[in-house]
Design an enzyme around this catalytic site. Structure first.
Site, PDB file in Angstrom:
ATOM      1  N   SER A 127       0.839  -1.203   0.000  1.00 55.28           N
ATOM      2  CA  SER A 127       0.000   0.000   0.000  1.00 55.28           C
ATOM      3  C   SER A 127       0.868   1.245   0.000  1.00 55.28           C
ATOM      4  O   SER A 127       1.973   1.252   0.577  1.00 55.28           O
ATOM      5  CB  SER A 127      -0.854  -0.035   1.275  1.00 55.28           C
ATOM      6  OG  SER A 127      -1.470   1.206   1.481  1.00 55.28           O
ATOM      7  N   TYR A 152      -2.156  -1.379  11.103  1.00 50.49           N
ATOM      8  CA  TYR A 152      -2.418  -1.892   9.747  1.00 50.49           C
ATOM      9  C   TYR A 152      -1.267  -1.514   8.814  1.00 50.49           C
ATOM     10  O   TYR A 152      -0.699  -2.354   8.110  1.00 50.49           O
ATOM     11  CB  TYR A 152      -3.736  -1.337   9.189  1.00 50.49           C
ATOM     12  CG  TYR A 152      -3.827  -1.536   7.683  1.00 50.49           C
ATOM     13  CD1 TYR A 152      -4.083  -2.793   7.147  1.00 50.49           C
ATOM     14  CD2 TYR A 152      -3.592  -0.477   6.791  1.00 50.49           C
ATOM     15  CE1 TYR A 152      -4.113  -2.987   5.764  1.00 50.49           C
ATOM     16  CE2 TYR A 152      -3.622  -0.667   5.414  1.00 50.49           C
ATOM     17  CZ  TYR A 152      -3.891  -1.925   4.916  1.00 50.49           C
ATOM     18  OH  TYR A 152      -3.904  -2.121   3.552  1.00 50.49           O
ATOM     19  N   LYS A 156       1.989  -3.793   6.586  1.00 47.60           N
ATOM     20  CA  LYS A 156       2.457  -3.737   5.198  1.00 47.60           C
ATOM     21  C   LYS A 156       3.974  -3.513   5.153  1.00 47.60           C
ATOM     22  O   LYS A 156       4.675  -4.140   4.365  1.00 47.60           O
ATOM     23  CB  LYS A 156       1.737  -2.615   4.430  1.00 47.60           C
ATOM     24  CG  LYS A 156       0.241  -2.862   4.252  1.00 47.60           C
ATOM     25  CD  LYS A 156      -0.056  -4.134   3.484  1.00 47.60           C
ATOM     26  CE  LYS A 156      -1.521  -4.441   3.373  1.00 47.60           C
ATOM     27  NZ  LYS A 156      -1.828  -5.787   2.883  1.00 47.60           N
ATOM     28  N   ASN A 204     -14.047   4.506   3.649  1.00 47.28           N
ATOM     29  CA  ASN A 204     -13.434   5.060   2.434  1.00 47.28           C
ATOM     30  C   ASN A 204     -14.392   5.981   1.694  1.00 47.28           C
ATOM     31  O   ASN A 204     -15.608   5.847   1.770  1.00 47.28           O
ATOM     32  CB  ASN A 204     -12.953   3.936   1.516  1.00 47.28           C
ATOM     33  CG  ASN A 204     -11.839   3.122   2.152  1.00 47.28           C
ATOM     34  OD1 ASN A 204     -12.015   1.944   2.445  1.00 47.28           O
ATOM     35  ND2 ASN A 204     -10.717   3.749   2.413  1.00 47.28           N
TER      36      ASN A 204
HETATM   37  P1  NAD Z   1     -11.117  -7.018   1.215  1.00 48.95           P
HETATM   38  O1  NAD Z   1     -11.356  -7.015   2.679  1.00 48.95           O
HETATM   39  O2  NAD Z   1     -12.266  -6.766   0.316  1.00 48.95           O
HETATM   40  O3  NAD Z   1     -10.453  -8.406   0.778  1.00 48.95           O
HETATM   41  C1  NAD Z   1      -9.580  -9.131   1.626  1.00 48.95           C
HETATM   42  C2  NAD Z   1     -10.101 -10.553   1.700  1.00 48.95           C
HETATM   43  O4  NAD Z   1      -9.220 -11.325   2.521  1.00 48.95           O
HETATM   44  C3  NAD Z   1     -11.486 -10.660   2.297  1.00 48.95           C
HETATM   45  O5  NAD Z   1     -12.316 -11.394   1.406  1.00 48.95           O
HETATM   46  C4  NAD Z   1     -11.281 -11.410   3.622  1.00 48.95           C
HETATM   47  O6  NAD Z   1     -12.375 -12.237   3.914  1.00 48.95           O
HETATM   48  C5  NAD Z   1     -10.008 -12.176   3.345  1.00 48.95           C
HETATM   49  N1  NAD Z   1      -9.170 -12.477   4.522  1.00 48.95           N
HETATM   50  C6  NAD Z   1      -8.714 -11.610   5.459  1.00 48.95           C
HETATM   51  N2  NAD Z   1      -7.943 -12.264   6.351  1.00 48.95           N
HETATM   52  C7  NAD Z   1      -7.922 -13.579   5.966  1.00 48.95           C
HETATM   53  C8  NAD Z   1      -7.297 -14.753   6.474  1.00 48.95           C
HETATM   54  N3  NAD Z   1      -6.534 -14.715   7.578  1.00 48.95           N
HETATM   55  N4  NAD Z   1      -7.468 -15.914   5.820  1.00 48.95           N
HETATM   56  C9  NAD Z   1      -8.238 -15.966   4.693  1.00 48.95           C
HETATM   57  N5  NAD Z   1      -8.871 -14.905   4.174  1.00 48.95           N
HETATM   58  C10 NAD Z   1      -8.703 -13.724   4.803  1.00 48.95           C
HETATM   59  O7  NAD Z   1      -9.924  -5.987   0.929  1.00 48.95           O
HETATM   60  P2  NAD Z   1      -9.388  -5.405  -0.433  1.00 48.95           P
HETATM   61  O8  NAD Z   1      -9.719  -3.976  -0.485  1.00 48.95           O
HETATM   62  O9  NAD Z   1      -9.748  -6.287  -1.563  1.00 48.95           O
HETATM   63  O10 NAD Z   1      -7.829  -5.507  -0.158  1.00 48.95           O
HETATM   64  C11 NAD Z   1      -7.038  -6.574  -0.632  1.00 48.95           C
HETATM   65  C12 NAD Z   1      -5.600  -6.344  -0.202  1.00 48.95           C
HETATM   66  O11 NAD Z   1      -5.146  -5.097  -0.724  1.00 48.95           O
HETATM   67  C13 NAD Z   1      -5.396  -6.263   1.296  1.00 48.95           C
HETATM   68  O12 NAD Z   1      -4.165  -6.886   1.599  1.00 48.95           O
HETATM   69  C14 NAD Z   1      -5.321  -4.786   1.573  1.00 48.95           C
HETATM   70  O13 NAD Z   1      -4.571  -4.502   2.727  1.00 48.95           O
HETATM   71  C15 NAD Z   1      -4.606  -4.317   0.324  1.00 48.95           C
HETATM   72  N6  NAD Z   1      -4.830  -2.890   0.008  1.00 48.95           N
HETATM   73  C16 NAD Z   1      -6.117  -2.434  -0.113  1.00 48.95           C
HETATM   74  C17 NAD Z   1      -6.334  -1.092  -0.401  1.00 48.95           C
HETATM   75  C18 NAD Z   1      -7.731  -0.546  -0.474  1.00 48.95           C
HETATM   76  O14 NAD Z   1      -7.912   0.668  -0.348  1.00 48.95           O
HETATM   77  N7  NAD Z   1      -8.762  -1.370  -0.710  1.00 48.95           N
HETATM   78  C19 NAD Z   1      -5.246  -0.242  -0.593  1.00 48.95           C
HETATM   79  C20 NAD Z   1      -3.952  -0.750  -0.487  1.00 48.95           C
HETATM   80  C21 NAD Z   1      -3.760  -2.092  -0.187  1.00 48.95           C
HETATM   81  C1  WQD Z   2      -9.717   9.479   0.908  1.00 45.23           C
HETATM   82  C2  WQD Z   2      -9.964  10.950   1.176  1.00 45.23           C
HETATM   83  C3  WQD Z   2     -10.483  11.514   3.467  1.00 45.23           C
HETATM   84  C4  WQD Z   2     -14.342   9.512   3.683  1.00 45.23           C
HETATM   85  C5  WQD Z   2      -7.093   4.561   3.195  1.00 45.23           C
HETATM   86  C6  WQD Z   2      -6.045   3.895   4.031  1.00 45.23           C
HETATM   87  C7  WQD Z   2      -4.866   3.520   3.185  1.00 45.23           C
HETATM   88  C8  WQD Z   2      -5.292   2.710   1.972  1.00 45.23           C
HETATM   89  C9  WQD Z   2      -6.447   3.338   1.250  1.00 45.23           C
HETATM   90  C10 WQD Z   2      -4.996   0.375   2.394  1.00 45.23           C
HETATM   91  C11 WQD Z   2      -9.315  11.442   2.463  1.00 45.23           C
HETATM   92  C12 WQD Z   2     -11.642  11.818   2.560  1.00 45.23           C
HETATM   93  C13 WQD Z   2     -13.135   9.994   3.237  1.00 45.23           C
HETATM   94  C14 WQD Z   2     -15.388  10.429   3.972  1.00 45.23           C
HETATM   95  C15 WQD Z   2     -13.943  12.246   3.311  1.00 45.23           C
HETATM   96  N1  WQD Z   2      -5.718   1.405   2.310  1.00 45.23           N
HETATM   97  N2  WQD Z   2     -12.931  11.326   3.057  1.00 45.23           N
HETATM   98  N3  WQD Z   2     -15.139  11.748   3.748  1.00 45.23           N
HETATM   99  O1  WQD Z   2      -7.472   7.723   3.767  1.00 45.23           O
HETATM  100  O2  WQD Z   2      -6.455   7.839   1.444  1.00 45.23           O
HETATM  101  O3  WQD Z   2      -6.535   5.721   2.605  1.00 45.23           O
HETATM  102  O4  WQD Z   2      -7.479   3.670   2.156  1.00 45.23           O
HETATM  103  O5  WQD Z   2      -3.819   0.225   2.372  1.00 45.23           O
HETATM  104  O6  WQD Z   2      -3.983   2.812   3.989  1.00 45.23           O
HETATM  105  O7  WQD Z   2      -5.640   4.794   5.048  1.00 45.23           O
HETATM  106  O8  WQD Z   2      -8.649   6.694   1.751  1.00 45.23           O
HETATM  107  O9  WQD Z   2     -10.969   6.637   0.989  1.00 45.23           O
HETATM  108  O10 WQD Z   2     -10.530   6.747   3.482  1.00 45.23           O
HETATM  109  O11 WQD Z   2     -10.077   8.748   2.072  1.00 45.23           O
HETATM  110  O12 WQD Z   2     -13.777  13.439   3.152  1.00 45.23           O
HETATM  111  O13 WQD Z   2     -16.452  10.067   4.393  1.00 45.23           O
HETATM  112  O14 WQD Z   2     -11.368  11.153   1.340  1.00 45.23           O
HETATM  113  O15 WQD Z   2     -10.333  12.506   4.417  1.00 45.23           O
HETATM  114  O16 WQD Z   2      -8.831  12.729   2.247  1.00 45.23           O
HETATM  115  P1  WQD Z   2      -7.256   7.104   2.460  1.00 45.23           P
HETATM  116  P2  WQD Z   2     -10.132   7.132   2.102  1.00 45.23           P
END
Ligand code: NAD
Ligand code: WQD
Length: 344
Positions: A127, A152, A156, A204
């Site tokens: 991330s 969290y 990573k 989000n």
């Molecule tokens: P998500 O929660 O939709 O998907 C993650 C999946 O993993 C879920 O289906 C959950 O049931 C499963 N899971 C969690 N722990 C588990 C375990 N111990 N064993 C088996 N299954 C398990 O999340 P996502 O948004 O699809 O994210 C996927 C990956 O990307 C994650 O590693 C997350 O940290 C990373 N990531 C997400 C974002 C984002 O904003 N969505 C940003 C950067 C990185």
């Molecule tokens: C985006 C912008 C908020 C909700 C998070 C995790 C990051 C990564 C992605 C996994 C920000 C603003 C949000 C709302 C708002 N995940 N906002 N009103 O904070 O960039 O990142 O998700 O690795 O680790 O921290 O994403 O979608 O929460 O926010 O104004 O109701 O929207 O302040 O500026 P963020 P986000």
């Protein structure tokens, strides 16, 4: 014969879109997911899109014995894409041990089994959170990581270090790991059959926007307009989830075809464009024709001011580029929300 890929977290948001792209690229997919944050019906919806049912195994990857049992059963896994993790930043502050145990034990169990069952290729969901608030923008892969601001985020950073050390220790065995540092994934599959399903009140921005548009939330709170940005609201690099999914197919091929330059590599996966919260709200209204009820409120604790990716290295080295215009991506998120809520 089609190469078999293990996709952990494959019923989740990004995982499900990646399963679709992998199947469409000719891979045979096995999903492992504990369903802690997703639903089994996603497997049916993936099948509706691709006409191929992925294999599905439901268990917790933090359970070492179960991970070993999986690799004893599936002996032809060519590569692993590891999405499975808990991802709620705020929750991780209150439940650090749960986050470290889930995210890091699952990773270590998989790496241990890679070695034991001779699976050489591993792609990991990292991330942009590892950069914190960078001193210089846009962020390149040489931008230094900052200390994590949440458990969290720390999972990573630690996961990246574990993979680096693992590949060094197992260089002779040609074990390869590749981390993709995602920026802000949004949107949904154009079929509207898969998308993002946050449990409870969304943290989000985009799910909050679509739920407000659908009338489930009364009003979107914009967290602060006094940042040092052109309109005062924070800037992020929002990337379409299908574009992001495609980056995984490229990454898998890179490892399988041994095109990697090092046994541990990492890439920024974003669009290279920054949008402010206000710009995103306006783009949503313009592309969907739906007027959003929003109000500017105070800053959210822990938010960074601005971040977006320099994608030059990923574009050149992977031959991958995010392509979907922001309006199309926001419309896909809205179409998904409408389908889920039964809105015509
Ligand atoms: P998500 O929660 O939709 O998907 C993650 C999946 O993993 C879920 O289906 C959950 O049931 C499963 N899971 C969690 N722990 C588990 C375990 N111990 N064993 C088996 N299954 C398990 O999340 P996502 O948004 O699809 O994210 C996927 C990956 O990307 C994650 O590693 C997350 O940290 C990373 N990531 C997400 C974002 C984002 O904003 N969505 C940003 C950067 C990185
Ligand atoms: C985006 C912008 C908020 C909700 C998070 C995790 C990051 C990564 C992605 C996994 C920000 C603003 C949000 C709302 C708002 N995940 N906002 N009103 O904070 O960039 O990142 O998700 O690795 O680790 O921290 O994403 O979608 O929460 O926010 O104004 O109701 O929207 O302040 O500026 P963020 P986000």
């Amino acid at each position: 014969m089609a190469k078999q890929i293990l996709v952990t977290g494959g019923t989740g948001f990004i995982g499900s879109h990646t399963v679709v792209e992998l199947q469409q690229a000719g891979f045979d997919v096995v999903i492992v997911d504990s369903l802690i944050n997703s639903k089994e019906e996603t497997v049916d919806n993936i099948e509706k899109i691709t006409k191929i049912r992925p294999k599905f195994e439901c268990f917790d990857l933090a359970d070492r014995e179960k991970v070993h049992a999986f690799f004893k059963k599936y002996t032809s896994i060519e590569a692993i894409i590891h999405f499975a993790a808990l991802k709620a930043v705020g929750e991780s502050v209150h439940k650090p041990l749960e986050y470290y145990r889930n995210n890091l034990n699952a990773l270590m169990n998989l790496l241990e089994c890679m070695k034991e069952y001779n699976v050489k290729n591993f792609v990991f969901s990292s991330s942009c959170t590892v950069y914190g608030q960078p001193d210089k923008l846009p962020v390149t892969e040489t931008t230094p990581r900052k200390p994590a601001e949440s458990p969290y985020g720390n999972t990573k950073a630690v996961a990246e270090d574990i993979m680096r050390d693992f590949t060094v220790a197992n260089a002779d065995a040609d074990m390869k790991c590749l981390a993709l540092r995602y920026f802000n994934p949004i949107g949904a599959h154009p079929s509207a059959l898969i998308g993002e399903s946050p449990v409870g009140v969304p943290n989000n921005l985009v799910p909050y926007i679509t739920q407000t548009a659908a009338g489930i939330r009364e009003q979107l709170s914009i967290f602060g307009d006094d940042y040092n940005t052109p309109d005062g609201t924070p800037i992020r690099d929002y990337i379409n989830v299908v574009d992001l999914a495609k980056a995984h197919v490229v990454a898998i091929n890179r490892l399988i075809e041994k095109k990697n330059k090092a046994n541990y590599e990492f890439f920024n996966i974003g669009t290279g464009n920054g949008y402010s919260v206000m710009e995103l709200v306006k783009a949503f209204e313009a592309s969907t024709g739906v007027k959003l009820n929003y109000k500017v409120v105070g800053r959210r604790a822990g938010d960074i001011e601005k971040i977006w990716a320099d994608t030059t290295y990923a574009n050149n080295e992977l031959g991958w580029k995010a392509e979907t215009p922001i309006g199309e991506t926001l419309l896909s998120a809205w179409n998904w929300e409408k389908r889920v809520r039964g809105i015509k």
